[in-house]
Design an enzyme around this catalytic site. Structure first.
Site, short mmCIF file in Angstrom:
data_model
loop_
_atom_site.label_atom_id
_atom_site.label_comp_id
_atom_site.label_asym_id
_atom_site.label_seq_id
_atom_site.Cartn_x
_atom_site.Cartn_y
_atom_site.Cartn_z
CD1 TRP A 115 5.40 -82.83 -32.39
CD2 TRP A 115 5.93 -80.85 -31.49
NE1 TRP A 115 4.28 -82.04 -32.42
CE2 TRP A 115 4.58 -80.82 -31.88
CE3 TRP A 115 6.49 -79.71 -30.92
CZ2 TRP A 115 3.77 -79.69 -31.70
CZ3 TRP A 115 5.68 -78.59 -30.74
CH2 TRP A 115 4.34 -78.59 -31.12
CG ASP A 212 8.16 -84.90 -26.51
OD1 ASP A 212 7.17 -85.20 -25.85
OD2 ASP A 212 8.17 -84.01 -27.40
CE LYS A 237 -0.18 -83.85 -28.02
NZ LYS A 237 -0.49 -82.75 -28.91
#
Ligand SMILES: Cc1ncc(COP(=O)(O)O)c(C=O)c1O
Length: 416
Positions: A115, A212, A237
């Protein structure tokens, strides 16, 4: 199949607490006694305006977010933020340093997994500055290709005057996390806040630090939250349905991007402009209302359980149990953890199943046992079990029991 027979270990979207879903189903029919469902009511209604305020307030409480930072709600997910971060922070940099050439506007990316690599690629694609890769987590792996640890911080190469520094706290695909699980005493690699240089335009601040937190948000306290300029996460999530992106942004990042564009910065699409979102109280355009509603219910539910300290404790217990079983599998020659001790994610446990056809056998048995979402990301393969907030200790015990049973069967067949 009934949901009580399923253990959902998906990497996101993931499970949500049952009491919350039951309550949310009522809100779909009648939100706050208005006679109108949450997906049907105006985002300008007083009831929804209150929800927006309540959601920001409960997030502030859970994470001790200081008044120096705004809490924003928007759409576009983590991938949207890959772009928004670059555009907003380079606009800020342009306002402070209008005369610098683009090659002197450096964006520092700490690449510890797929990511953060994607985020760095997006920064490079957008241009307006240059990307410096501070470290690349693949460098320490045996074949140089796997993200399997946070590299030792004394090997990092931070710039002296970066426009911002970017990292991903938990790499969902690779299972690499800062201050990760360690089964030995060697300790885990924490984010090196002490290495962040001062902000060249204002030494009272550090160079803007961007994180992030998509897959570890609210799973434990955020270390040194106040030293971050920006933290973002998708809800899907740990706290709610997909659609909602949460941004915690220090107020000095809310700049006039139109003025920056006049000085040569790339124009920032209005819906990506942090200052616009903040000024409108996250209601510049229609926000992801259902996701915000469910997230608020989830956060209230977690508050009744004991909040972030409770979640952190339970999540650590869950990870410990699963990594212990993976280690047993390793000793039996059945599993191989993909991530080194100390960098192992508390949220996403990633490992390989060894032996001809063994992974397919694992996946088929997991399916029969009611375990869902355990196949590794398509880019890396293997197995990934995600242990987000809504996964209970009891469900983790079922997973561990399954892992032990599988180890026994495989080890038996290997020696037969
Ligand atoms: C760490 C991390 N960052 C970014 C993203 C991308 O988020 P989204 O799918 O919300 O755009 C994900 C998605 O799983 C992620 O896990």
């Amino acid at each position: 199949m009934d949901r009580s027979q399923i253990v959902n270990l998906a990497a996101g979207p993931s499970g949500l607490p049952l009491p919350v879903l039951l309550e949310a189903s009522q809100g779909l029919l009648n939100f706050e006694g208005t006679g109108i469902g949450i997906t049907e009511i105006s985002h300008r209604s007083p009831e929804f305006a209150k929800l927006t305020k309540d959601l920001a307030a409960i997030l502030r409480q859970h994470l001790n977010i200081p008044e120096t930072h705004e809490v924003l709600f928007t759409q576009g997910g983590g991938c949207g933020q890959f772009s928004a971060v670059v555009l907003n922070l380079l606009a800020r940099h342009r306002l402070r340093f209008p005369d610098l050439k683009d090659e002197d506007r450096v964006m520092d990316y700490v690449v510890t997994g797929s990511w953060s690599e994607k985020a760095a690629l997006e920064a490079r694609r957008l241009g307006g500055g240059v990307v410096n890769i501070v470290t690349d987590g693949r460098s320490g792996s045996a074949n140089g290709k796997n993200f399997d640890s946070i590299p030792p911080v004394d090997t990092w190469r931070l710039s002296e005057r970066p426009a911002f520094i970017y990292y991903c706290e938990n790499e969902t695909v690779d299972g690499v996390e800062f201050d990760g699980h360690s089964s030995t005493e060697q300790g885990a690699t924490q984010f090196p806040f002490h290495l962040i240089p001062p902000d060249p335009s204002d030494p009272t601040f550090l160079a803007p630090l961007v994180a992030d937190y998509s897959s570890s948000f609210l799973s434990r306290p955020i270390p040194q939250l106040e030293r971050h300029a920006l933290i973002y996460a998708g809800a899907q999530k740990n706290i709610g349905p997909s659609g909602l992106t949460i941004i915690i942004v220090r107020k000095d990042l809310l700049v006039d991007t139109v003025a920056a564009a006049k000085l040569g910065a790339a124009p920032v699409p209005t819906t990506f402009d942090y200052a616009v979102l903040a000024k409108a109280g996250s209601l510049y355009h229609t926000p992801p209302m259902f996701s915000m509603y469910v997230s608020l219910l989830v956060l209230r539910h977690f508050a009744t359980l004991g909040g972030v300290p409770y979640l952190a404790k339970v999540n650590a217990q869950k990870a410990k149990k699963v990594y212990a079983a993976v280690k047993e599998g390793e000793a039996a020659g059945v599993f191989r953890p993909r991530v080194k001790d100390g960098s192992q994610s508390f949220m996403n446990v990633v490992f390989e199943v060894l032996g001809e056809g063994a992974e397919a056998r694992f996946l088929a048995s997991a399916q029969s046992a009611g375990l869902r979402g355990v196949k590794g990301h398509r880019s890396v393969g293997g197995i990934r079990t995600s242990l987000y907030n809504a996964v209970t200790l009891e469900q983790v015990d079922l997973l561990v029991e399954f892992l032990r049973g599988f180890i026994k069967a495989e080890a038996g067949s290997q020696s037969a």
